[in-house]
Design an enzyme around this catalytic site. Structure first.
Site, PDB file in Angstrom:
ATOM      1  N   ASP A  54      10.284  12.160 -37.133  1.00 25.99           N
ATOM      2  CA  ASP A  54      10.044  12.659 -35.770  1.00 25.99           C
ATOM      3  C   ASP A  54      11.011  12.023 -34.774  1.00 25.99           C
ATOM      4  O   ASP A  54      11.601  12.694 -33.936  1.00 25.99           O
ATOM      5  CB  ASP A  54       8.625  12.291 -35.318  1.00 25.99           C
ATOM      6  N   GLU A  79       7.584  12.990 -27.338  1.00 30.59           N
ATOM      7  CA  GLU A  79       6.380  12.350 -27.827  1.00 30.59           C
ATOM      8  C   GLU A  79       6.645  10.951 -28.372  1.00 30.59           C
ATOM      9  O   GLU A  79       5.790  10.072 -28.304  1.00 30.59           O
ATOM     10  CB  GLU A  79       5.814  13.245 -28.946  1.00 30.59           C
ATOM     11  N   ASP A 153       9.137  18.201 -28.329  1.00 30.53           N
ATOM     12  CA  ASP A 153       8.240  17.828 -29.431  1.00 30.53           C
ATOM     13  C   ASP A 153       9.035  18.043 -30.709  1.00 30.53           C
ATOM     14  O   ASP A 153       9.288  19.178 -31.120  1.00 30.53           O
ATOM     15  CB  ASP A 153       6.963  18.686 -29.435  1.00 30.53           C
ATOM     16  N   ILE A 155       8.613  17.514 -34.009  1.00 30.36           N
ATOM     17  CA  ILE A 155       7.911  18.319 -35.023  1.00 30.36           C
ATOM     18  C   ILE A 155       6.457  18.437 -34.597  1.00 30.36           C
ATOM     19  O   ILE A 155       5.690  17.478 -34.711  1.00 30.36           O
ATOM     20  CB  ILE A 155       7.974  17.717 -36.440  1.00 30.36           C
ATOM     21  N   ASP A 156       6.110  19.585 -34.094  1.00 33.48           N
ATOM     22  CA  ASP A 156       4.711  19.831 -33.765  1.00 33.48           C
ATOM     23  C   ASP A 156       4.001  20.249 -35.055  1.00 33.48           C
ATOM     24  O   ASP A 156       4.627  20.786 -35.963  1.00 33.48           O
ATOM     25  CB  ASP A 156       4.626  20.936 -32.713  1.00 33.48           C
ATOM     26  N   THR A 158       2.562  18.059 -37.115  1.00 36.95           N
ATOM     27  CA  THR A 158       3.125  17.094 -38.073  1.00 36.95           C
ATOM     28  C   THR A 158       2.335  17.038 -39.374  1.00 36.95           C
ATOM     29  O   THR A 158       2.919  16.931 -40.454  1.00 36.95           O
ATOM     30  CB  THR A 158       3.154  15.668 -37.468  1.00 36.95           C
ATOM     31  N   ASP A 298       3.827  19.736 -25.958  1.00 38.51           N
ATOM     32  CA  ASP A 298       3.274  20.802 -26.813  1.00 38.51           C
ATOM     33  C   ASP A 298       3.364  22.165 -26.134  1.00 38.51           C
ATOM     34  O   ASP A 298       3.419  23.198 -26.811  1.00 38.51           O
ATOM     35  CB  ASP A 298       1.773  20.573 -27.083  1.00 38.51           C
TER      36      ASP A 298
HETATM   37  C1  2IP Z   1      -0.536  18.190 -32.246  1.00 37.29           C
HETATM   38  C2  2IP Z   1      -0.585  19.373 -33.174  1.00 37.29           C
HETATM   39  C3  2IP Z   1      -2.004  19.623 -33.527  1.00 37.29           C
HETATM   40  C4  2IP Z   1      -2.782  20.057 -32.314  1.00 37.29           C
HETATM   41  C5  2IP Z   1      -2.621  19.016 -31.214  1.00 37.29           C
HETATM   42  C6  2IP Z   1      -1.162  18.635 -30.961  1.00 37.29           C
HETATM   43  O1  2IP Z   1       0.785  17.749 -32.112  1.00 37.29           O
HETATM   44  O2  2IP Z   1       0.005  20.519 -32.623  1.00 37.29           O
HETATM   45  O3  2IP Z   1      -2.024  20.567 -34.533  1.00 37.29           O
HETATM   46  O4  2IP Z   1      -4.126  20.191 -32.663  1.00 37.29           O
HETATM   47  O5  2IP Z   1      -3.164  19.532 -30.045  1.00 37.29           O
HETATM   48  O6  2IP Z   1      -1.076  17.637 -30.004  1.00 37.29           O
HETATM   49  P1  2IP Z   1      -4.753  21.532 -33.277  1.00 37.29           P
HETATM   50  O7  2IP Z   1      -3.988  21.891 -34.495  1.00 37.29           O
HETATM   51  O8  2IP Z   1      -6.185  21.180 -33.553  1.00 37.29           O
HETATM   52  O9  2IP Z   1      -4.582  22.536 -32.197  1.00 37.29           O
HETATM   53  P2  2IP Z   1       1.539  16.807 -33.259  1.00 37.29           P
HETATM   54  O10 2IP Z   1       1.422  17.472 -34.566  1.00 37.29           O
HETATM   55  O11 2IP Z   1       2.954  16.794 -32.728  1.00 37.29           O
HETATM   56  O12 2IP Z   1       0.875  15.487 -33.183  1.00 37.29           O
HETATM   57 CA    CA Z   2       2.739  18.131 -30.789  1.00 36.46          CA
END
Ligand code: 2IP
Ligand code: CA
Length: 377
Positions: A54, A79, A153, A155-156, A158, A298
C-alpha cells in the site's frame, strides 16, 4: 488540465501494475500472504508486507504526480504513512529514489534483505507508463493547479486484494467478494471549496485474458464549473425499482427500511470504491452506508465521477436532518478540505455521518425519505 488527468491515469496504471505484480510474482506473493505469528511477528519489522505494498503504491502516485506538477507535492495525501519501523528500532522512510537500483536498495532494507522481491518492485516502480487518452487531448479546461488537493487510496478493499480470487459467482454484474473489488482511487478536490473536481478509479483485476493474465480497467470524470465529462459510455436502462448496494456490515434496521424500495435489487459488496463504481456504472442506483468508517480517500474519486454525471455523494446524517427540518432543498454533499464536524482526532478524515452515493436526485430523495422513518436525528 487534461495533462493532470493524464498524469493521474498513468499513475493509477503504474499502481495497478504493482498490485498485479504482487499477486503474480511468487517472491512477492509469498510476502503478501505471509502472516507473521507468535514470536516472529515483531522480530524484524512491525508492519507487514501488505502495508508495504500500500505504502509503495501511494509513494509512486505521489512521486509521479509531483514530478510533473511539483506545486501539488505538498497537497497529495493518502491513507498510509511512509515510515516503517524494523525490529531494531530503526525507522525507514519508504520513497521512490532517483534510480531503480537506489529504490531496490532501500526496499531491501525493509524486506529483510530479500533482493529478489526488492528488485521486482523497483522495476515496476521505475517503469515508464504511457497512456494516450484520445478524448482528453481535445480537452481545453483551465483549472489553476495552485488550489488543488489530492486524496489517494493506493489499494481500496485491501482484504479482498490479499485474500481474494477471481469470484465466479456474481449477481446482476455485482461481485459480493473477490479481487474485482480492489481499486486504486485518486481523487482531486478544490482546496478552497472542498468540492471534488476530478477522479480516477482503476480496477487492476478487471478480467483475465486468454493467457490467464489479469487486465485492468480505469474510469475517470471531471466536474469543474459548467464542464462535466467522464469516460462512462454505457446507457443505463430505466427500471421500476430502485437498486442499492450496501456493506454487508450495514445495520439490520437500514436494510429493512430500504427493502420495500428495492425488492430483489438490494446488493452487498466489499470496498467503498467498488460500491461507488457500481453506482457510476449503473449496476445500482445508489450506495448507502450509514457508519462513520469510510474516509476522504475512499470517496473523493468516485464522488468526482458521479458529480460529472449529475449525481454526487451526500452526508447521510446531515441529509436526514435537512429533511426533518423541512428540506429537501439542499442535501449537503461530502467535502474534502477539512475534517468533518464531530470527527475523532484519530480518525479525523472519516466521512462522519455516513453517506449516500447516487446518480439521480429523485432516487436520493426516495432513499432519504425511506430512511427518515427509521432513524432518529
Ligand atoms: C476500506 C474498504 C472496506 C470498506 C471500508 C473502507 O478501505 O473499502 O471494504 O468497508 O469502508 O474504508 P466495506 O467493504 O464494509 O464497505 P481499505 O480496504 O483501504 O482499508
Ligand atoms: Ca479504502
Amino acid at each position: 488540465m487534461a495533462s493532470i488527468l493524464t498524469a493521474l491515469i498513468c499513475a493509477s496504471e503504474k499502481s495497478a501494475n504493482i498490485a498485479r505484480a504482487c499477486k503474480r510474482e511468487e517472491a512477492l506473493f509469498q510476502l503478501l500472504i505471509e502472516e507473521k505469528k507468535g514470536p516472529d511477528k515483531n522480530k524484524k519489522f512491525v508492519q507487514d508486507f501488505k502495508t508495504l505494498a500500500d505504502v509503495i503504491i501511494q509513494e509512486v502516485i505521489k512521486n509521479d504526480i509531483a514530478e510533473k506538477f511539483p506545486e501539488l507535492a505538498p497537497h497529495i495525501a493518502g491513507e498510509e504513512s511512509n515510515k516503517f519501523e524494523n525490529g531494531l528500532g530503526e525507522t525507514i522512510t519508504v520513497k521512490v529514489c532517483k534510480t531503480e537500483q537506489g529504490t531496490a536498495e532501500l526496499l531491501s532494507k525493509v524486506l529483510e534483505g530479500n533482493l529478489k522481491a526488492a528488485g521486482l518492485l523497483a522495476k515496476c516502480i521505475h517503469e515508464d507508463v504511457h497512456i494516450d487518452v484520445p478524448d482528453l487531448q481535445k480537452l481545453t479546461i483551465d483549472i489553476p493547479t495552485d488550489t488543488l488537493g489530492i486524496w489517494v487510496d493506493p489499494i481500496d478493499s485491501t482484504n479482498q486484494y490479499i485474500k481474494g480470487q477471481l469470484e465466479e459467482k456474481f449477481k446482476d454484474g455485482i461481485h459480493t467478494h473477490g479481487l474485482k473489488s480492489a481499486a486504486v482511487l485518486i481523487g482531486v478536490f478544490d482546496r478552497n471549496s472542498g468540492q471534488p473536481i476530478m477522479g480516477v478509479i482503476n480496477i487492476p483485476f478487471h478480467e483475465m485474458d486468454p493467457n490467464l493474465r489479469w487486465q485492468g480497467k480505469y474510469y475517470w470524470g471531471i466536474s469543474y464549473k459548467d464542464i462535466n465529462i467522464h469516460s462512462i459510455s454505457k446507457q443505463i436502462p430505466a427500471r421500476n425499482k430502485i437498486s442499492i448496494v450496501m456493506s454487508s456490515s450495514e445495520k439490520e434496521s437500514i436494510k429493512k427500511a430500504l427493502a420495500p424500495l428495492c425488492g430483489e435489487r438490494m446488493y452487498y459488496a466489499c470496498g467503498a470504491g467498488y460500491k461507488g463504481l457500481c453506482t457510476i456504472l449503473g449496476l445500482v442506483d445508489a450506495y448507502v452506508f450509514t457508519e462513520d468508517t469510510t474516509f476522504k480517500w475512499d470517496t473523493c474519486a468516485p464522488h468526482a465521477i458521479l458529480k460529472s454525471m449529475g449525481g454526487g455523494i451526500v452526508n447521510f446524517t446531515k441529509a436526514l436532518i435537512e429533511l426533518n427540518n423541512g428540506g429537501p432543498s439542499s442535501f449537503p454533499e461530502l467535502l474534502y478540505k477539512k475534517p468533518d464536524e464531530g470527527a475523532k482526532e484519530t480518525e479525523k478524515w472519516a466521512n462522519t455521518g455516513g453517506l449516500v452515493a447516487y446518480r439521480s436526485r429523485e432516487h436520493l430523495e426516495a432513499i432519504i425519505n425511506a430512511l427518515s422513518l427509521t432513524v432518529d436525528t
